[in-house]
Scaffold this active site. Sequence first.
Site, PDB file in Angstrom:
ATOM      1  N   GLY A 153      74.558  -9.731  -0.480  1.00 59.51           N
ATOM      2  CA  GLY A 153      73.327 -11.222   0.267  1.00 59.51           C
ATOM      3  C   GLY A 153      72.024 -10.457   0.619  1.00 59.51           C
ATOM      4  N   ASN A 154      71.940  -9.225   1.161  1.00 61.49           N
ATOM      5  CA  ASN A 154      71.175  -8.972   2.263  1.00 61.49           C
ATOM      6  C   ASN A 154      70.337  -8.339   0.876  1.00 61.49           C
ATOM      7  OD1 ASN A 154      69.167  -6.731   3.333  1.00 61.49           O
ATOM      8  ND2 ASN A 154      69.861  -7.840   5.097  1.00 61.49           N
ATOM      9  N   ASN A 212      75.777 -17.624   2.887  1.00 60.36           N
ATOM     10  CA  ASN A 212      74.886 -18.928   2.853  1.00 60.36           C
ATOM     11  C   ASN A 212      73.547 -18.990   3.988  1.00 60.36           C
ATOM     12  OD1 ASN A 212      72.943 -20.179   1.171  1.00 60.36           O
ATOM     13  ND2 ASN A 212      74.517 -22.202   2.411  1.00 60.36           N
ATOM     14  N   GLU A 271      57.574 -24.289  38.709  1.00 61.14           N
ATOM     15  CA  GLU A 271      56.265 -23.494  38.496  1.00 61.14           C
ATOM     16  C   GLU A 271      56.035 -21.932  39.158  1.00 61.14           C
ATOM     17  OE1 GLU A 271      54.038 -27.447  36.186  1.00 61.14           O
ATOM     18  OE2 GLU A 271      55.089 -27.304  38.786  1.00 61.14           O
TER      19      GLU A 271
HETATM   20  C1  LIG Z   1      68.699 -14.753  12.106  1.00 62.65           C
HETATM   21  C2  LIG Z   1      69.024 -13.891  11.015  1.00 62.65           C
HETATM   22  C3  LIG Z   1      68.092 -12.932  11.275  1.00 62.65           C
HETATM   23  C4  LIG Z   1      68.390 -12.070  10.507  1.00 62.65           C
HETATM   24  N1  LIG Z   1      68.066 -10.447  10.584  1.00 62.65           N
HETATM   25  C5  LIG Z   1      67.853  -9.238  10.396  1.00 62.65           C
HETATM   26  C6  LIG Z   1      67.458  -7.988  10.538  1.00 62.65           C
HETATM   27  O1  LIG Z   1      66.108  -8.169  11.035  1.00 62.65           O
HETATM   28  N2  LIG Z   1      67.451  -7.458   9.373  1.00 62.65           N
HETATM   29  C7  LIG Z   1      68.011  -7.893   7.961  1.00 62.65           C
HETATM   30  O2  LIG Z   1      68.149  -7.169   7.271  1.00 62.65           O
HETATM   31  N3  LIG Z   1      68.759  -8.560   7.317  1.00 62.65           N
HETATM   32  C8  LIG Z   1      68.739 -10.251   8.639  1.00 62.65           C
HETATM   33  N4  LIG Z   1      68.740 -10.945   8.283  1.00 62.65           N
HETATM   34  C9  LIG Z   1      69.041 -11.175   7.076  1.00 62.65           C
HETATM   35  C10 LIG Z   1      70.896 -10.979   6.649  1.00 62.65           C
HETATM   36  O3  LIG Z   1      71.257 -10.277   6.477  1.00 62.65           O
HETATM   37  C11 LIG Z   1      71.207 -11.620   5.668  1.00 62.65           C
HETATM   38  O4  LIG Z   1      70.537 -13.073   5.446  1.00 62.65           O
HETATM   39  C12 LIG Z   1      72.281 -11.793   5.074  1.00 62.65           C
HETATM   40  O5  LIG Z   1      72.997 -10.286   4.908  1.00 62.65           O
HETATM   41  C13 LIG Z   1      72.592 -12.528   3.867  1.00 62.65           C
HETATM   42  O6  LIG Z   1      74.072 -11.918   3.871  1.00 62.65           O
HETATM   43  P1  LIG Z   1      74.424 -13.569   2.249  1.00 62.65           P
HETATM   44  O7  LIG Z   1      75.843 -13.359   2.416  1.00 62.65           O
HETATM   45  O8  LIG Z   1      74.467 -14.750   4.041  1.00 62.65           O
HETATM   46  O9  LIG Z   1      73.776 -14.077   1.412  1.00 62.65           O
HETATM   47  P2  LIG Z   1      73.355 -15.460   0.538  1.00 62.65           P
HETATM   48  O10 LIG Z   1      72.523 -16.201   2.026  1.00 62.65           O
HETATM   49  O11 LIG Z   1      75.369 -16.208   0.267  1.00 62.65           O
HETATM   50  O12 LIG Z   1      72.945 -14.967  -0.441  1.00 62.65           O
HETATM   51  C14 LIG Z   1      71.632 -14.787  -0.050  1.00 62.65           C
HETATM   52  C15 LIG Z   1      70.897 -14.405  -1.782  1.00 62.65           C
HETATM   53  O13 LIG Z   1      72.151 -13.197  -2.491  1.00 62.65           O
HETATM   54  C16 LIG Z   1      72.332 -13.914  -3.709  1.00 62.65           C
HETATM   55  N5  LIG Z   1      73.708 -13.370  -3.980  1.00 62.65           N
HETATM   56  C17 LIG Z   1      74.501 -12.971  -2.358  1.00 62.65           C
HETATM   57  N6  LIG Z   1      75.439 -12.372  -3.159  1.00 62.65           N
HETATM   58  C18 LIG Z   1      75.317 -11.949  -4.219  1.00 62.65           C
HETATM   59  C19 LIG Z   1      76.002 -11.282  -5.323  1.00 62.65           C
HETATM   60  N7  LIG Z   1      76.595 -10.565  -4.841  1.00 62.65           N
HETATM   61  N8  LIG Z   1      75.186 -11.292  -6.268  1.00 62.65           N
HETATM   62  C20 LIG Z   1      74.340 -11.856  -6.251  1.00 62.65           C
HETATM   63  N9  LIG Z   1      73.371 -12.807  -5.991  1.00 62.65           N
HETATM   64  C21 LIG Z   1      74.339 -12.635  -4.813  1.00 62.65           C
HETATM   65  C22 LIG Z   1      72.334 -15.374  -3.353  1.00 62.65           C
HETATM   66  O14 LIG Z   1      72.524 -16.204  -4.604  1.00 62.65           O
HETATM   67  C23 LIG Z   1      71.761 -15.768  -2.604  1.00 62.65           C
HETATM   68  O15 LIG Z   1      69.773 -16.293  -3.471  1.00 62.65           O
HETATM   69  C24 LIG Z   1      68.828 -12.186   9.320  1.00 62.65           C
HETATM   70  C25 LIG Z   1      69.536 -13.275   8.924  1.00 62.65           C
HETATM   71  C26 LIG Z   1      69.254 -14.638   9.969  1.00 62.65           C
HETATM   72  C27 LIG Z   1      69.770 -16.149   9.354  1.00 62.65           C
END
Ligand SMILES: Cc1cc2nc3c(=O)[nH]c(=O)nc-3n(C[C@H](O)[C@H](O)[C@H](O)COP(=O)(O)OP(=O)(O)OC[C@H]3O[C@@H](n4cnc5c(N)ncnc54)[C@H](O)[C@@H]3O)c2cc1C
Length: 1145
Positions: free
Chosen positions: A160-161, A72, A1073
């Site tokens: 997710g990414n 998330n 400063e």
């Molecule tokens: C501070 C920060 C910095 C970041 N920097 C980068 C960066 O430099 N480069 C980069 O590439 N990324 C970056 N990201 C993105 C990060 O890689 C993604 O937020 C993360 O990989 C998403 O994975 P999650 O499991 O948290 O996804 P979630 O937030 O759980 O889900 C993301 C979306 O995908 C959907 N989803 C998840 N899994 C599935 C699935 N298996 N099938 C269908 N739908 C699905 C969810 O419903 C949601 O819509 C950054 C994120 C943050 C918060």
Amino acid sequence: MEDLGFNSFCKTKESRMPVYDNNQGISRFPEFLKSECKSNLLLGSEKLRWLTPKAFLELDNIVGLVKLVVGNTSAGYYKELENCDTYIDLRYIPELSCIRRDPVGIEIGAAVTISKAICALREAFRIESPSEGAIVYKKIAAHMEKIGTKFVQNTGSIGGNLVMAQREHFPSDIATILLGAGAFVNIRSGTAYETVSLEEFLERPHLDSKSVLSSVKIPLYRKLLFETYRAAPRAHGNALAYVNAAFLAELSSCGSSGGAVLNKCLLAFGAYGKKHAIRAREVEKLLTGRVLTARVLYEAINLVKATVVPEEGTGSEAYRSSVAVGFLFEFLSPLADATIGISRCTLSSKDAEENYEEVFQLHIDYRPVGEPIVTSGAALQASGEAVYADDIPSPENCLHGSFVYSTKPLARVRGIQVNPKSQSNWISGLINYKDIPKGGKNVGSMTIFGSEPLFADDFTQCAGDRLAFLVAGTQKEADVASRLAIVNYDLENLEAPILTVEDAVARSSFFQVPPFLYPKEVGDFSKGMAEADHQIFSAEVKIDSQYYFYMESQTALAVPDEDNCMVVYSSSQCPEYVHATIAQCIGVPEHNVRVITRRVGGGFGGKAIKSMPVATACALAAHVLRQPVRIYVNRKTDMIMAGGRHPMKITYSVGFKSTGKITALKLDILVDAGIYTDISPVIPSNFMAVLRKYDWGALSFDIKVCKTNTVSRSAMRGPGEVQGSYVAEAIIENIASTLSVNADCVRKINLHTHDSLMLFHPDSSGEVPEYTLSLIWEKLAQSSEYSQRREMVSEFNKCNVWKKRGLSCVPIVHELIVRPAPGRVSILRDGSIVVEVGGIELGQGLWTKVKQMTAFALGLIKCDALEVDLLEKVRIIQADTLSLIQGGFTAGSTTSESSCEAVRLCCEILVERLRPLKEKLKTEMGSVQWEMLIQQAHMQVVNLSTSSYSGPDFSSNRYLTYGAAVSEVSSIQVEVNLLTGGTTILRSDILYDCGRSLNPAVDLGQIEGAYVQGIGYFMLEEYTRNSDGLVTSDGTWTYKIPTVDTIPKQFNVEILSSGNHKNRVLSSKACGEPPLLLASSVHCATRAAVRAAREQLQSWGYHDEYGPTFNLEVPAVMPTVKEQCGLDNVETYMKWKMSTHRVEQ
Ligand SMILES: Cc1cc2nc3c(=O)[nH]c(=O)nc-3n(C[C@H](O)[C@H](O)[C@H](O)COP(=O)(O)OP(=O)(O)OC[C@H]3O[C@@H](n4cnc5c(N)ncnc54)[C@H](O)[C@@H]3O)c2cc1C
């Protein structure tokens, strides 16, 4: 502990958390919390469900407004204002968390975290490395290490990414690098599975909510070249890429020519401002099967430029295309022809070393003053026990507020409607100017220059103006409801807003500067110009704003008390003024209000004037609703309303001799103050005081403080001074470029003598021995090995085509003003000591110095074995505006010393009172312990509490301090970075005059912290606004402050101990400063490196109208640097090579 009113939270309930014991080895997650985690209802509402299916089958049966989640973490990017009713955690479905490796590739489950994927890829590389193609695994893992933070990598999933990239057009790295590696994805829709290429997946319509991405497969190649690229504001950590790329090539050698032939290539580009990452198919086609000559490469990069085109409005569009060109050039040029390849120079071997040195001289005359003792409260802060305003538990029935702000610069506000999507039962009130009680006033802040309204009335004056204060049950509810609130604007028959300083001049919209604050000119400008050999007329410098970025945002808690009284806890740098503003706003005498501030989590000026409306809005709401009201202003709202540093436009004319000696300078300065006065009338004098660091011959100026329809600017660390110092350097740089000489030589020749210093700083120049700048300049030149390094830089620049270095030494002369401050010292019956001061602890070490001063000054009573003990007996307590009045502002760097002086005066009185008793006891008993003395004093009715108000007289309240910094940067790329405009700070050496430091450890921290914050201003932080003046850099995604990536690789800081200063507090000088100003040396060094790049570019036949007098904007972010080095430097270089050298075409 002192009274924070509700501090009973510390130990009220028996905590079920086990006590930490480091002898027990690994601490286990507490059992009682496990059961809470298993609950389906984690989101705090009956309506929200959090489900954890253990198999796909279970997933199929779940219906509703569902969101699939793994980590998330996407919620951090797409801030969710509306909640789904059901969240489904995919982490427990085994198929989604599998990693399988076989001879044809590796398959990674969609729910696998980025960290686990990195480990698996590294392991796969280790096992498969006999196969050259396994390099793909290693490079992908290395690239993934640069994504987000460790927390994001440990929580966020690969799937997710990719779904974010596909569905929400997230500028993903993972999508690009996997696309470049030719990856496939598996999708599960209902019970059916499908495998498609990642390219097809990205191009398809958005993945529907019933489908699940189940895995991604990366093929194993046998023999190839693979590389990934990323241009981002920070190399590591939390910065999305401007553009990224991954290239894969299978090569063979051409029999006849021996040249390289690309049998196959995959070229992926992403994050550059299109919906998703793409394969550059046309470029691939052009290259496949051809011998890679310079001509072919030239065609390919031109085609990349035409292919990688961001959508309009992306920002830095030309830059992104240009970097994409650079990436391909870097990948292919070593294969095309050795003579056009990227040169790799060995001179940089010393760069990699990271080292830090801090030097100071210890003075023991006033022990424990002068000792580098640990910051007071450091352990509390490190352990999280320190109580900030927002840590105070909410009293019963406490409500939470959030500001509704305007998004229009000048408009009639017809009404504010609460959006039906925010549930009406959340909202307890929408407070605006109409709620000001009878006898009160619509006032949100007050300074000696006037006041500003708490809320806009029927007209909003700027985007970011406070329209109303929405009060709800929780902070989240208040924030969501205020974000969703609909403001009904009416623009009919209104004048156009004033959004620029030019508009302000055209419409004569200015704030008055009181005559006593308007700076004085020096000499005769016309005469100085007549003496000059060279003259520059009407050159322009523009400089923008900076946000405070304190860790703790603005916070306040207002609690109504009996008899129409109000107690307010505020994270403020000036509780006294918060107090007065609240009393005026709610219409009560000042003795009905009490403001308490224990400590503030960083202020940098932003918690001065700007803290007042925050606390006042809470107090007004609490007054109206008769309930406690609190706020923690969310970062977005804070960034939009904060205003920050004053932007300026400066036009100058300067005359100088052929030697570089300046004879006259005239400036026309337009300060953008925004809509309300705030402290803006002090900006002209602050600006000019610091600009006077050089002997300009004659100095003439016209300064206008412009009133515009933008958020009012406020003091920010070095207000006006940072701009003044920078403008002085910009002028020096311009003179040096005009004369084609080294800028540091121009600096040196124009440093003040003591005579000229007296002319430019008549009120603060001090005695001859106090002028330490020449000494600092010479000493720093030696310790930083300036001359040798200049030669090395020049040699380095000759040897390297795609990497340039610059070196710069910048001085400061900073005027400081000591203001009065109150203090009270009380000695309790057991000998422990409690101290109150007007100054607020903002992380600048004020309490630490005050503690040291108390121990020193009371120690003069000379009891037996006292020195060390006394320090431990002192506690500094919170500022309470009814207990100690006239606290004033904690600002201008000097509050620590004035608070110390107030305490010293108190101690002097107490020592006087105790001395007769001590002498008597000594005669009677031979030895006198502190505790015994105090016990006796209590019994003999000696008054053991006293207060004082330290106020230096006007003849000695100003003084100068000095410093200099040498910075060396490596700018413009080698290997990866030439082509990106990325800048690395290789080394900074600082020498700063602290007088006799009260605490060198604290002062070193201040110097280093200020310098790094300055680096942020000069190199990184873009505080952008839209065409209505609404701040658009409103979070960490767009506003990049410095991190460990940014600080100089070698950082040497020395405190110059400059002896006795009779009018200063124990000879000390301030450092909060001034060192920030020294960071302009990094900008100047970058400019020097860019100049070297431009000279090289010109030698390739490229010319622009600016030549050496180009303008490098502040901040010198990557697109800015690259632009000055030539957005088409690669194309220019190749054309030149092909035309002048016999390279294979
Ligand atoms: C501070 C920060 C910095 C970041 N920097 C980068 C960066 O430099 N480069 C980069 O590439 N990324 C970056 N990201 C993105 C990060 O890689 C993604 O937020 C993360 O990989 C998403 O994975 P999650 O499991 O948290 O996804 P979630 O937030 O759980 O889900 C993301 C979306 O995908 C959907 N989803 C998840 N899994 C599935 C699935 N298996 N099938 C269908 N739908 C699905 C969810 O419903 C949601 O819509 C950054 C994120 C943050 C918060």
